[in-house]
Design a protein around this motif. Structure first.
Motif, short mmCIF file in Angstrom:
data_model
loop_
_atom_site.label_atom_id
_atom_site.label_comp_id
_atom_site.label_asym_id
_atom_site.label_seq_id
_atom_site.Cartn_x
_atom_site.Cartn_y
_atom_site.Cartn_z
N PHE A 109 -12.09 -1.55 2.60
CA PHE A 109 -10.80 -2.09 2.19
C PHE A 109 -9.82 -1.01 1.78
CE2 PHE A 109 -13.77 -5.61 1.24
CZ PHE A 109 -13.20 -6.58 2.06
N HIS A 110 -8.57 -1.26 2.10
CA HIS A 110 -7.45 -0.46 1.62
C HIS A 110 -6.55 -1.39 0.83
CE1 HIS A 110 -9.18 2.31 4.44
NE2 HIS A 110 -8.36 3.26 4.01
N PHE A 111 -5.65 -0.83 0.05
CA PHE A 111 -4.90 -1.62 -0.92
C PHE A 111 -3.42 -1.26 -0.89
CE2 PHE A 111 -9.17 -0.71 -2.27
CZ PHE A 111 -9.68 -1.96 -2.61
N ALA A 112 -2.60 -2.24 -1.22
CA ALA A 112 -1.17 -2.01 -1.40
C ALA A 112 -0.67 -3.02 -2.42
CB ALA A 112 -0.40 -2.16 -0.10
N PRO A 113 0.12 -2.57 -3.38
CA PRO A 113 0.72 -3.52 -4.32
C PRO A 113 1.69 -4.44 -3.59
CG PRO A 113 0.95 -1.24 -5.10
CD PRO A 113 0.46 -1.19 -3.68
N LEU A 114 1.75 -5.68 -4.02
CA LEU A 114 2.73 -6.61 -3.46
C LEU A 114 4.15 -6.09 -3.64
CD1 LEU A 114 1.16 -9.93 -4.78
CD2 LEU A 114 1.49 -9.34 -2.37
N GLN A 115 4.36 -5.29 -4.69
CA GLN A 115 5.68 -4.76 -5.00
C GLN A 115 6.09 -3.58 -4.12
OE1 GLN A 115 3.17 -5.32 -7.17
NE2 GLN A 115 3.93 -6.71 -8.73
N SER A 116 5.17 -3.03 -3.34
CA SER A 116 5.48 -1.88 -2.48
C SER A 116 6.24 -2.33 -1.24
CB SER A 116 4.19 -1.16 -2.07
OG SER A 116 3.44 -1.98 -1.17
N ARG A 117 6.81 -1.37 -0.52
CA ARG A 117 7.52 -1.70 0.73
C ARG A 117 6.59 -2.40 1.72
NH1 ARG A 117 9.32 3.72 -0.08
NH2 ARG A 117 7.68 4.27 1.37
N LEU A 118 5.40 -1.84 1.92
CA LEU A 118 4.44 -2.45 2.84
C LEU A 118 4.03 -3.82 2.34
CD1 LEU A 118 2.56 -2.33 5.30
CD2 LEU A 118 0.87 -1.22 3.84
N GLY A 119 3.77 -3.94 1.05
CA GLY A 119 3.39 -5.24 0.48
C GLY A 119 4.46 -6.29 0.71
N GLN A 120 5.71 -5.91 0.51
CA GLN A 120 6.81 -6.86 0.72
C GLN A 120 6.95 -7.22 2.20
OE1 GLN A 120 10.18 -4.99 -1.15
NE2 GLN A 120 9.36 -5.30 -3.20
N ARG A 121 6.81 -6.22 3.06
CA ARG A 121 6.93 -6.47 4.50
C ARG A 121 5.82 -7.42 4.98
NH1 ARG A 121 7.43 -1.37 6.23
NH2 ARG A 121 5.31 -1.13 6.97
N LEU A 122 4.58 -7.16 4.56
CA LEU A 122 3.47 -8.02 4.99
C LEU A 122 3.57 -9.40 4.35
CD1 LEU A 122 0.48 -5.51 5.04
CD2 LEU A 122 1.66 -6.53 7.00
N THR A 123 4.01 -9.46 3.10
CA THR A 123 4.19 -10.75 2.44
C THR A 123 5.23 -11.58 3.20
OG1 THR A 123 3.59 -9.88 0.28
CG2 THR A 123 4.85 -11.90 0.29
N ASN A 124 6.30 -10.95 3.61
CA ASN A 124 7.32 -11.66 4.40
C ASN A 124 6.76 -12.12 5.73
OD1 ASN A 124 9.29 -11.43 2.44
ND2 ASN A 124 10.13 -9.54 3.28
N GLN A 125 5.97 -11.28 6.39
CA GLN A 125 5.38 -11.68 7.66
C GLN A 125 4.36 -12.79 7.49
OE1 GLN A 125 4.66 -7.76 9.92
NE2 GLN A 125 5.51 -9.32 11.25
N CYS A 126 3.72 -12.83 6.35
CA CYS A 126 2.78 -13.91 6.06
C CYS A 126 3.54 -15.18 5.64
CB CYS A 126 1.82 -13.52 4.94
SG CYS A 126 0.65 -12.24 5.38
N GLN A 127 4.85 -15.06 5.49
CA GLN A 127 5.72 -16.14 5.07
C GLN A 127 5.27 -16.75 3.75
OE1 GLN A 127 6.14 -18.85 8.36
NE2 GLN A 127 7.46 -17.43 9.45
N LEU A 128 4.98 -15.86 2.79
CA LEU A 128 4.52 -16.31 1.49
C LEU A 128 5.58 -16.16 0.42
CD1 LEU A 128 0.91 -14.87 1.58
CD2 LEU A 128 1.62 -17.23 1.87
N GLY A 129 6.69 -15.52 0.73
CA GLY A 129 7.73 -15.34 -0.26
C GLY A 129 7.19 -14.67 -1.51
N GLY A 130 7.56 -15.18 -2.67
CA GLY A 130 7.14 -14.60 -3.94
C GLY A 130 5.91 -15.26 -4.50
N GLU A 131 5.15 -15.95 -3.67
CA GLU A 131 3.98 -16.67 -4.16
C GLU A 131 3.00 -15.72 -4.85
OE1 GLU A 131 0.70 -19.79 -2.34
OE2 GLU A 131 2.28 -19.00 -1.10
N GLU A 132 2.45 -16.18 -5.94
CA GLU A 132 1.49 -15.37 -6.71
C GLU A 132 0.10 -15.56 -6.12
OE1 GLU A 132 2.03 -17.00 -10.57
OE2 GLU A 132 3.84 -15.87 -10.92
N THR A 133 -0.32 -14.58 -5.35
CA THR A 133 -1.62 -14.69 -4.70
C THR A 133 -2.12 -13.32 -4.27
OG1 THR A 133 -2.85 -15.82 -2.95
CG2 THR A 133 -0.65 -15.06 -2.39
N ILE A 134 -3.39 -13.25 -4.02
CA ILE A 134 -3.97 -12.10 -3.36
C ILE A 134 -3.86 -12.38 -1.86
CG2 ILE A 134 -6.31 -13.04 -3.37
CD1 ILE A 134 -7.35 -10.21 -3.78
N ILE A 135 -3.58 -11.36 -1.10
CA ILE A 135 -3.45 -11.51 0.34
C ILE A 135 -4.41 -10.52 1.01
CG2 ILE A 135 -1.91 -11.37 2.34
CD1 ILE A 135 0.43 -11.81 0.35
#
Length: 150
Positions: free
Chosen positions: A49-75
């Motif tokens: 496993f590798h890790f990225a904070p949701l708050q990072s650029r990559l975290g935000q980009r992947l969260t948007n692609q997952c269409q999760l918005g600001g949902e509080e979750t582990i991805i």
């Protein structure tokens, strides 16, 4: 196309390190989430496993692609699949050392039931476990496993 909890045909961003190995997106300011990352690292001897904070650029980009918005979750992003909440946690457990893979038997429990407990903890995690002022900074020997921590 977008990521969904089950699977999809959309891939992580082209050239993204997330396309190469499983990436866990976590809340970088949550004490419980940071403890979970440490727990996973300690039980992941092959550094799967590798890790990225949701708050990072990559975290935000992947969260948007997952269409999760600001949902509080582990991805958990694995190639073309994006899983969240209890499904992500159980898929992670399946790849850890020790007896933790046995927890994956709970994947047979319907996700809405599992996620009810997950959401209860997620909703109260700051109150119960506290929060940090900034995202976790990896130690030099773990830096290669943390993506886009800028």
């Amino acid at each position: 196309m977008s990521f969904t909890e089950s699977s999809t045909d959309a891939a992580p961003p082209p050239g993204s390190e997330a396309a190469e190995y499983p990436v866990i997106l976590f809340d970088g300011v949550c004490n419980l989430c940071n403890a979970a990352v440490t727990f996973i690292i300690d039980r992941d001897p092959h550094a799967v496993f590798h890790f990225a904070p949701l708050q990072s650029r990559l975290g935000q980009r992947l969260t948007n692609q997952c269409q999760l918005g600001g949902e509080e979750t582990i991805i958990l992003v694995e190639g073309r699949r994006c899983t969240v909440r209890s499904t992500a946690a159980l898929r992670i457990a399946r790849r850890l050392s020790g007896a933790w893979p046995l927890l994956s038997v709970f994947l047979v429990v319907p996700a809405p039931l599992r996620d009810a407990a997950y959401r209860l903890v997620a909703r109260n995690r700051y109150r119960w476990f506290g929060r940090r002022d900034a995202c976790r900074l990896p130690t030099p020997d773990l830096r290669r496993r943390f993506l886009d921590t800028a």
